[in-house]
Design a protein around this motif. Sequence first.
Motif, PDB file in Angstrom:
ATOM      1  N   ALA A  33      38.674  23.852  -4.460  1.00  0.00           N
ATOM      2  CA  ALA A  33      37.471  23.175  -3.976  1.00  0.00           C
ATOM      3  C   ALA A  33      36.742  24.121  -3.032  1.00  0.00           C
ATOM      4  O   ALA A  33      37.366  24.747  -2.168  1.00  0.00           O
ATOM      5  N   ILE A  34      35.432  24.223  -3.214  1.00  0.00           N
ATOM      6  CA  ILE A  34      34.587  25.013  -2.325  1.00  0.00           C
ATOM      7  C   ILE A  34      33.860  24.009  -1.434  1.00  0.00           C
ATOM      8  O   ILE A  34      33.148  23.128  -1.926  1.00  0.00           O
ATOM      9  N   LEU A  35      34.056  24.132  -0.126  1.00  0.00           N
ATOM     10  CA  LEU A  35      33.522  23.166   0.832  1.00  0.00           C
ATOM     11  C   LEU A  35      32.628  23.853   1.857  1.00  0.00           C
ATOM     12  O   LEU A  35      32.857  25.014   2.207  1.00  0.00           O
ATOM     13  N   VAL A  36      31.627  23.124   2.332  1.00  0.00           N
ATOM     14  CA  VAL A  36      30.814  23.572   3.463  1.00  0.00           C
ATOM     15  C   VAL A  36      30.718  22.405   4.437  1.00  0.00           C
ATOM     16  O   VAL A  36      30.826  21.242   4.032  1.00  0.00           O
ATOM     17  N   PRO A  37      30.529  22.708   5.719  1.00  0.00           N
ATOM     18  CA  PRO A  37      30.389  21.607   6.681  1.00  0.00           C
ATOM     19  C   PRO A  37      29.257  20.674   6.258  1.00  0.00           C
ATOM     20  O   PRO A  37      28.185  21.124   5.849  1.00  0.00           O
ATOM     21  N   ALA A  38      29.519  19.377   6.318  1.00  0.00           N
ATOM     22  CA  ALA A  38      28.496  18.392   5.956  1.00  0.00           C
ATOM     23  C   ALA A  38      27.391  18.437   7.004  1.00  0.00           C
ATOM     24  O   ALA A  38      27.650  18.584   8.196  1.00  0.00           O
ATOM     25  N   VAL A  39      26.156  18.319   6.547  1.00  0.00           N
ATOM     26  CA  VAL A  39      24.999  18.383   7.435  1.00  0.00           C
ATOM     27  C   VAL A  39      24.306  17.031   7.424  1.00  0.00           C
ATOM     28  O   VAL A  39      23.993  16.495   6.359  1.00  0.00           O
ATOM     29  N   GLU A  40      24.092  16.482   8.604  1.00  0.00           N
ATOM     30  CA  GLU A  40      23.334  15.236   8.706  1.00  0.00           C
ATOM     31  C   GLU A  40      21.875  15.527   8.380  1.00  0.00           C
ATOM     32  O   GLU A  40      21.394  16.639   8.570  1.00  0.00           O
TER      33      GLU A  40
END
Length: 93
Positions: A33-40
Amino acid sequence: MEVGEVITLVDEEQNEFEFAVIDLLEVEGKKYAILVPAVEEDEEELEDEEEAVILRLEMDEDGNEILVDLEDEEWEMVADAWTEKMEDEGSDE
């Protein structure tokens, strides 16, 4: 786990962090899984220097999907495969 899904990861100190799944790929028979910090919505977009987090998908003894940290060599291999995939998709447009 699906692309676009937002998941919560917990660190060693029990701090929770939300990450967005931006891609799933298979390398040498293993799923990642490639993940990035979730952005509001009201936050700024990710800065260029922020790196994606790559974790291996595995199943625990109860059949639940879990995410596992990678060693440096495995991370490099998957990062290279993902970069190549992104370049290939970019050239298709």
